[in-house]
Write an enzyme that holds these catalytic residues in place. Structure first.
Site, PDB file in Angstrom:
ATOM      1  N   TRP A 106       0.824  -1.211   0.000  1.00  0.00           N
ATOM      2  CA  TRP A 106       0.000   0.000   0.000  1.00  0.00           C
ATOM      3  C   TRP A 106       0.854   1.255   0.000  1.00  0.00           C
ATOM      4  CZ3 TRP A 106      -4.285  -1.223  -1.911  1.00  0.00           C
ATOM      5  CH2 TRP A 106      -4.858  -2.472  -1.634  1.00  0.00           C
ATOM      6  N   ASP A 176      -1.552   6.698   6.481  1.00  0.00           N
ATOM      7  CA  ASP A 176      -2.641   5.816   6.080  1.00  0.00           C
ATOM      8  C   ASP A 176      -2.864   4.842   7.233  1.00  0.00           C
ATOM      9  OD1 ASP A 176      -4.301   3.865   5.064  1.00  0.00           O
ATOM     10  OD2 ASP A 176      -3.062   3.405   3.311  1.00  0.00           O
ATOM     11  N   LYS A 200     -12.280  -1.847   7.759  1.00  0.00           N
ATOM     12  CA  LYS A 200     -11.527  -2.735   8.653  1.00  0.00           C
ATOM     13  C   LYS A 200     -12.076  -2.642  10.083  1.00  0.00           C
ATOM     14  CE  LYS A 200      -8.414  -2.924   5.216  1.00  0.00           C
ATOM     15  NZ  LYS A 200      -8.134  -4.075   4.359  1.00  0.00           N
TER      16      LYS A 200
END
Length: 365
Positions: A106, A176, A200
């Site tokens: 990511w 992030d 999540k």
């Protein structure tokens, strides 16, 4: 009418498990939301009934994360992936650089997007060691006049997580936190901007939370499309266009659930206990199970491991599926096994999987 009591052992990496009590409340309110005669999905986003939902969710997030008054909380769309572009569009000015700490897939994606908009570089990287660890804070090299420094706080694919964040001084620190936000207390004031996809720990997919310091907002570029300016959403309380109303409603209910079970301190204690069950299964297996991450970088959210042969690993995953454990396969890019033990995954699910690991090893040693 309540949901069926049977629930699978859901270890999906995202969208992930939601608290059963939140699902039950949503079910009860689905047709007639609090006397409105409409579902929350049918409410106008300009109505007072929805405005209450919206503002309560913002205030709950501020309360749980102890967000200082000099920050805005935004509800956006497009996931973390859109943030990979919005951040450099807004803050990477000509003549400035931005540092990216590379700790997994990511952060690689975020870096690739940022390259389209300006001058970016690797401030640190653990790629050479297959992303088994998080860089030490003193290994991060950045410039005092950088536009910002970016990191990914938890790495779902490789199973690593930051436990300590760098002090970047006047350089805005951007994180992030898609896969570990709300999993433990954090000092929001260390960061100029935090962003997270909801799917999540925060709620269902479709909502992206951005926590942004007001002085950073004032420094943003202005010659970009309206919808891609953070200021557009800050000035309009995230209601410039129609927001993902149902997702925000669910996010608010998840935040209420976190508060009811004791807040972030209680959540963190539970997450440590859940992860320990699985890591103990790895550490006491004498190499039957092989953890991917270094012990000092282990994620409490995503526990990644392999077995000592491909054949065993295949059998392990097949049997896990037969036993009702869902989402145990590692990410398609690297394979292996992964347990995603997000906030709403019950302790009993991790305990059951730990017992399965022990029994599988006995049966195959």
């Amino acid at each position: 009418m309540k949901l069926q009591t049977h629930r699978t052992y859901n270890f999906n990496a995202g969208p992930s498990a939601l608290p059963i009590s939140v699902l039950e409340k949503a079910q009860a309110e689905l047709i007639d939301f609090r006397g409105t005669g409409m579902s929350v999905m049918e409410l106008s986003h300009r109505s007072s009934a929805y405005e209450t939902v919206h503002n309560q969710a913002i205030n709950s997030l501020k309360e749980l994360l102890s967000i200082p008054d000099n920050y805005e909380v935004l509800f956006l769309q497009g996931g973390a992936s859109l943030q990979f572009s919005m951040i450099p569009m807004n803050f990477l000015r000509s003549g400035k650089k931005a540092g990216y700490v590379m700790t997994g897939s990511w952060s690689e994606k975020a870096f690739s997007e940022a390259k389209l908009f300006g001058d970016v570089y690797h401030a640190a990287s653990t790629k050479e060691s297959s992303y088994r660890s998080i860089p030490k804070v003193d290994e991060i090299e950045f410039n005092p006049d950088d536009a910002y420094l970016h990191l990914t706080s938890n790495n779902t694919i490789y199973g690593t997580q930051w436990t300590d964040f760098p002090d970047t001084g006047d350089v805005p620190l951007i994180a992030d936190m898609s896969s570990d936000i709300l999993s433990k207390p954090i000092d929001v004031s260390k960061f100029a901007l935090i962003y997270a996809g909801a799917q999540k720990n925060l709620g269902p997919s479709g909502v992206t939370v951005v926590i942004i310091r007001k002085d950073l907002l004032e420094q943003a570029n202005t010659n970009i499309p309206t919808m891609l300016k953070y200021s557009t959403h800050a000035k309009n309380n995230s209601l410039y266009n129609t927001p993902p109303t149902f997702g925000i409603y669910m996010l608010g209910e998840v935040l209420n659930w976190v508060r009811e079970i004791g807040g972030l301190t209680a959540i963190a204690e539970q997450n440590e206990k859940k992860a320990k069950l699985i890591y103990d299964g790895i550490d006491t297996s004498n190499g039957f199970y092989i953890g991917h991450s270094e012990p000092d970088s282990r994620s409490l959210m995503n526990i990644t491991f392999n077995l000592n042969s491909k054949e065993l690993e295949k059998n392990f995953l097949e049997q896990a599926k037969q036993e009702g454990f869902v989402g145990v396969n590692g990410h398609r890019s690297i394979g292996g096994c992964r347990i995603s033990a997000y906030n709403a995954v019950p302790f009993d699910a991790c305990k059951a999987f730990s017992e399965f690991m022990i029994q599988f090893q006995k049966d195959n040693s």
